[in-house]
Design a protein around this motif. Sequence first.
Motif, PDB file in Angstrom:
ATOM      1  N   GLY A   1     -47.573 -25.325  15.883  1.00 38.06           N
ATOM      2  CA  GLY A   1     -46.301 -25.882  16.295  1.00 38.06           C
ATOM      3  C   GLY A   1     -45.297 -26.050  15.173  1.00 38.06           C
ATOM      4  N   ASN A   2     -45.631 -25.620  13.964  1.00 37.11           N
ATOM      5  CA  ASN A   2     -44.728 -25.791  12.830  1.00 37.11           C
ATOM      6  C   ASN A   2     -43.656 -24.705  12.753  1.00 37.11           C
ATOM      7  N   ALA A   3     -43.768 -23.680  13.593  1.00 37.15           N
ATOM      8  CA  ALA A   3     -42.755 -22.626  13.631  1.00 37.15           C
ATOM      9  C   ALA A   3     -42.687 -22.080  15.051  1.00 37.15           C
ATOM     10  N   LEU A   4     -41.551 -21.486  15.382  1.00 37.72           N
ATOM     11  CA  LEU A   4     -41.362 -20.858  16.686  1.00 37.72           C
ATOM     12  C   LEU A   4     -41.229 -19.356  16.499  1.00 37.72           C
ATOM     13  N   GLN A   5     -41.934 -18.610  17.312  1.00 39.51           N
ATOM     14  CA  GLN A   5     -41.914 -17.147  17.240  1.00 39.51           C
ATOM     15  C   GLN A   5     -41.179 -16.589  18.454  1.00 39.51           C
ATOM     16  N   THR A   6     -40.226 -15.722  18.210  1.00 41.22           N
ATOM     17  CA  THR A   6     -39.550 -15.007  19.285  1.00 41.22           C
ATOM     18  C   THR A   6     -40.105 -13.592  19.325  1.00 41.22           C
ATOM     19  N   LEU A   7     -40.594 -13.186  20.486  1.00 39.98           N
ATOM     20  CA  LEU A   7     -41.240 -11.873  20.571  1.00 39.98           C
ATOM     21  C   LEU A   7     -40.761 -11.105  21.793  1.00 39.98           C
ATOM     22  N   THR A   8     -40.863  -9.809  21.700  1.00 40.28           N
ATOM     23  CA  THR A   8     -40.538  -8.910  22.807  1.00 40.28           C
ATOM     24  C   THR A   8     -41.816  -8.255  23.286  1.00 40.28           C
ATOM     25  N   ASP A   9     -42.084  -8.374  24.579  1.00 40.69           N
ATOM     26  CA  ASP A   9     -43.273  -7.788  25.184  1.00 40.69           C
ATOM     27  C   ASP A   9     -42.889  -6.462  25.829  1.00 40.69           C
ATOM     28  N   ALA A  10     -43.260  -5.367  25.184  1.00 41.11           N
ATOM     29  CA  ALA A  10     -42.830  -4.037  25.624  1.00 41.11           C
ATOM     30  C   ALA A  10     -43.732  -3.426  26.696  1.00 41.11           C
ATOM     31  N   GLN A  11     -44.709  -4.178  27.180  1.00 39.92           N
ATOM     32  CA  GLN A  11     -45.637  -3.645  28.184  1.00 39.92           C
ATOM     33  C   GLN A  11     -44.950  -3.538  29.552  1.00 39.92           C
ATOM     34  N   ALA A  12     -45.470  -2.669  30.386  1.00 40.12           N
ATOM     35  CA  ALA A  12     -44.880  -2.473  31.714  1.00 40.12           C
ATOM     36  C   ALA A  12     -45.112  -3.676  32.615  1.00 40.12           C
ATOM     37  N   ARG A  13     -46.221  -4.379  32.412  1.00 41.45           N
ATOM     38  CA  ARG A  13     -46.536  -5.579  33.195  1.00 41.45           C
ATOM     39  C   ARG A  13     -46.817  -6.718  32.227  1.00 41.45           C
ATOM     40  N   HIS A  14     -46.480  -7.942  32.605  1.00 43.33           N
ATOM     41  CA  HIS A  14     -46.574  -9.068  31.691  1.00 43.33           C
ATOM     42  C   HIS A  14     -47.473 -10.166  32.267  1.00 43.33           C
ATOM     43  N   VAL A  15     -48.452 -10.577  31.490  1.00 42.43           N
ATOM     44  CA  VAL A  15     -49.316 -11.709  31.835  1.00 42.43           C
ATOM     45  C   VAL A  15     -48.903 -12.868  30.935  1.00 42.43           C
ATOM     46  N   LEU A  16     -48.437 -13.959  31.544  1.00 39.45           N
ATOM     47  CA  LEU A  16     -47.788 -15.037  30.809  1.00 39.45           C
ATOM     48  C   LEU A  16     -48.394 -16.399  31.128  1.00 39.45           C
ATOM     49  N   THR A  17     -48.391 -17.283  30.143  1.00 42.59           N
ATOM     50  CA  THR A  17     -48.654 -18.693  30.406  1.00 42.59           C
ATOM     51  C   THR A  17     -47.506 -19.499  29.811  1.00 42.59           C
ATOM     52  N   PHE A  18     -47.072 -20.509  30.556  1.00 45.53           N
ATOM     53  CA  PHE A  18     -45.957 -21.351  30.149  1.00 45.53           C
ATOM     54  C   PHE A  18     -46.444 -22.752  29.791  1.00 45.53           C
ATOM     55  N   ARG A  19     -45.912 -23.307  28.716  1.00 45.57           N
ATOM     56  CA  ARG A  19     -46.164 -24.706  28.401  1.00 45.57           C
ATOM     57  C   ARG A  19     -45.335 -25.536  29.373  1.00 45.57           C
ATOM     58  N   ALA A  20     -45.973 -26.084  30.385  1.00 46.70           N
ATOM     59  CA  ALA A  20     -45.258 -26.734  31.486  1.00 46.70           C
ATOM     60  C   ALA A  20     -44.340 -27.849  31.011  1.00 46.70           C
ATOM     61  N   SER A  21     -44.782 -28.585  29.994  1.00 57.81           N
ATOM     62  CA  SER A  21     -43.998 -29.726  29.532  1.00 57.81           C
ATOM     63  C   SER A  21     -42.660 -29.325  28.921  1.00 57.81           C
ATOM     64  N   ALA A  22     -42.470 -28.040  28.614  1.00 57.63           N
ATOM     65  CA  ALA A  22     -41.229 -27.571  27.995  1.00 57.63           C
ATOM     66  C   ALA A  22     -40.139 -27.292  29.022  1.00 57.63           C
ATOM     67  N   PHE A  23     -40.471 -27.380  30.317  1.00 56.34           N
ATOM     68  CA  PHE A  23     -39.514 -27.028  31.362  1.00 56.34           C
ATOM     69  C   PHE A  23     -39.368 -28.173  32.362  1.00 56.34           C
ATOM     70  N   ARG A  24     -38.164 -28.338  32.884  1.00 51.85           N
ATOM     71  CA  ARG A  24     -37.922 -29.302  33.935  1.00 51.85           C
ATOM     72  C   ARG A  24     -38.502 -28.776  35.250  1.00 51.85           C
ATOM     73  N   PRO A  25     -38.978 -29.652  36.123  1.00 53.99           N
ATOM     74  CA  PRO A  25     -39.561 -29.174  37.380  1.00 53.99           C
ATOM     75  C   PRO A  25     -38.526 -28.583  38.323  1.00 53.99           C
ATOM     76  N   ALA A  26     -38.960 -27.652  39.139  1.00 56.60           N
ATOM     77  CA  ALA A  26     -38.098 -27.078  40.165  1.00 56.60           C
ATOM     78  C   ALA A  26     -37.764 -28.133  41.210  1.00 56.60           C
ATOM     79  N   ALA A  27     -36.595 -28.017  41.779  1.00 56.99           N
ATOM     80  CA  ALA A  27     -36.185 -28.940  42.842  1.00 56.99           C
ATOM     81  C   ALA A  27     -36.960 -28.650  44.126  1.00 56.99           C
ATOM     82  N   GLY A  28     -36.918 -29.578  45.050  1.00 55.03           N
ATOM     83  CA  GLY A  28     -37.552 -29.388  46.353  1.00 55.03           C
ATOM     84  C   GLY A  28     -36.536 -28.934  47.386  1.00 55.03           C
ATOM     85  N   GLY A  29     -36.907 -29.061  48.658  1.00 53.44           N
ATOM     86  CA  GLY A  29     -35.995 -28.728  49.744  1.00 53.44           C
ATOM     87  C   GLY A  29     -36.094 -27.313  50.256  1.00 53.44           C
TER      88      GLY A  29
END
Length: 307
Positions: free
Chosen positions: A123-151
């Motif tokens: 966590g002492n540095a942030l890396q910006t990367l480009t994923d050049a693959q045709a398909r992307h498998v991702l995991t998100f740090r949930a705490s870094a994002f606000r929750p989606a609204a309902g309705g």
Amino acid sequence: MGVLVLAELDNGTLSPATARVVAAAAKLGAIDLLVAGPRAAAEAGATLAGVAKVILATETVLADGLANLLAGLAPGYEHIAAAASTTGKDVMPRLAAQLDIQPVTDIVAILGANRFTRPIYAGNALQTLTDAQARHVLTFRASAFRPAAGGNAAPIETLDATVASAARFIAAHRTESDIPDLATAQIVVGGGVSVGSAEGFKLIEALGRSLGAAIGATRAAVDAGYAPNDWQVGQTGKIIAPDLYIAVGISGALQHIAGIQGAKKIIAINTDAEAPIVKIADVALIGDLFDILPQLTAELEKRGLKG
């Protein structure tokens, strides 16, 4: 092709992390939400903004079964995502191996369809990367994002498929609690080894109750038996990003700081004015926690009664 998100379930109910992952993944396109669990969880997922369709599958709690399920659906999607949780860290590498894809993990920001930011070096540095693959498998740090609204009212489609698994589920052991989920809580009160005992942690819990906060602990406090494992915050515990973090009797080891870097405001309660946590805190209360906490809790409860 759209985005497939694996819903995070907690004892058969939709975890708060799911709404945050949906909000993140919505930046990549229309979302199909895979719920491998009860219909009630699928119905909860259908209300999240950004979800175009919910896919309801046979309930499974085993990582290899979930990976097999996702692999079967993968040809229809460009992005397949999950929370960077215990489940996500177990399932998504298995899926990536099956698809022969390099996963991009622990994402904290989305800069484009294949461009992401993630923390490195504890966590002492942030890396910006480009994923050049045709398909992307991702995991998100949930705490870094606000929750989606309902309705929302997305349709629910039942998937008629058998989930293959090489393992057998035996039992689940849970710690029952009425406090907020640590990984997604807006306020967290954390205690360190200086609290001195499990009895001392009751002061932390009392302050947490007065604030409606989740409770956290350092690894040293957990190792000493003062707090349960699921309260551990840090590089080897849970990564949190609350609006407010109150650090009680915590010196601020690098491993712990790595777990709270996303906190918007930090209040440190410590006898040592030179402690690392004090130096990065927005507010510091220098003094004995056993004197400060009861007074602080009593004042908050008094204000709450007036409120």
